[in-house]
Design a protein around this motif. Structure first.
Motif, short mmCIF file in Angstrom:
data_model
loop_
_atom_site.label_atom_id
_atom_site.label_comp_id
_atom_site.label_asym_id
_atom_site.label_seq_id
_atom_site.Cartn_x
_atom_site.Cartn_y
_atom_site.Cartn_z
N UNK A 72 0.86 -1.17 0.00
CA UNK A 72 0.00 0.00 0.00
C UNK A 72 0.90 1.22 0.00
N UNK A 73 0.90 1.92 -1.11
CA UNK A 73 1.70 3.15 -1.22
C UNK A 73 0.90 4.29 -0.60
N UNK A 74 1.49 4.93 0.39
CA UNK A 74 0.78 5.95 1.14
C UNK A 74 0.32 7.11 0.25
N UNK A 78 -3.59 8.17 0.09
CA UNK A 78 -4.07 9.53 0.36
C UNK A 78 -4.82 10.11 -0.82
N UNK A 79 -4.33 9.88 -2.02
CA UNK A 79 -4.98 10.41 -3.22
C UNK A 79 -6.32 9.73 -3.48
N UNK A 84 -15.47 13.68 1.08
CA UNK A 84 -16.31 13.27 2.22
C UNK A 84 -15.49 12.52 3.26
N UNK A 85 -14.63 11.59 2.83
CA UNK A 85 -13.81 10.82 3.76
C UNK A 85 -12.82 11.72 4.51
N UNK A 86 -12.25 12.67 3.80
CA UNK A 86 -11.31 13.59 4.44
C UNK A 86 -12.01 14.47 5.46
#
Length: 187
Positions: A72-74, A78-79, A84-86
């Motif tokens: 899992x590349x951070x 993040x992208x 809504x999630x943020x």
């Protein structure tokens, strides 16, 4: 200008703890065979890492993509988060009333020995282990809240975990982070 308020390892470590997960810090310098051993005995199925680090580690003799884990590349994670999630995460972080509801694992981190005598051995460290070591460092070194540290050691090493992550986090020491201790001119 690139600025980093704290290393990604710290944010991932805290998030994993608050999610009730045990965090395993893996030493990528031990080679592919020892990494496979560490993954097998720890039961790690997912590795969260910076894509920049993965690209730097992709070299002859170390085939990270061949390891039996999901990477899992951070940056990609993040992208992939929507607005809504943020916003939901920001609201939750801002208005959290108590951490009592969080199921924090007894083990704060699992580190591995270097494997110099045999294969690497997993060492589970409790929160008390880490805080006691950090407290001892504060006492022995006579550190005060006005001190600043250069944090450049990898968190897969016990001293790197204590000096670079636990001391700044638990005791409020200011830290300047640098990702590679071998770059002496930059440091």
């Amino acid at each position: 200008r690139n600025t980093v308020s704290f290393p990604a390892a710290l944010g991932v470590w805290l998030a994993a703890m608050l999610a009730g997960k045990e965090t395993v810090f893996l030493n990528w310098t031990v080679g592919e065979a020892n990494l496979r051993h560490c993954l097998r005995i720890s039961g790690v199925k997912h590795i969260l890492s910076s894509g920049l680090l993965l690209d730097r580690l992709d070299r002859p003799g170390l085939h990270l993509s061949a390891l039996p884990v999901e990477w899992v590349r951070l940056e990609e994670l993040g992208a992939s988060l929507g607005l809504f999630e943020k916003l939901r995460g920001a609201r939750k972080a801002r208005f959290i009333r108590s951490f009592r509801k969080c199921e924090v694992a007894e083990t704060a981190a699992i580190l591995f020995t270097s494997g110099s005598e045999s294969v690497p051995k997993g060492v589970p460290l409790s929160h008390l282990n880490l805080l006691t070591n950090a407290s001892d460092a504060i006492r022995v070194l006579g550190l005060t809240p006005d001190e600043k540290i250069v944090a450049m050691l990898p968190p897969f090493h016990s001293f790197g975990l204590i000096a670079d992550l636990v001391l700044p986090l638990a005791f409020g020491l200011k830290a300047a982070f640098h990702p590679n201790p071998t770059e002496s001119a930059k440091v």
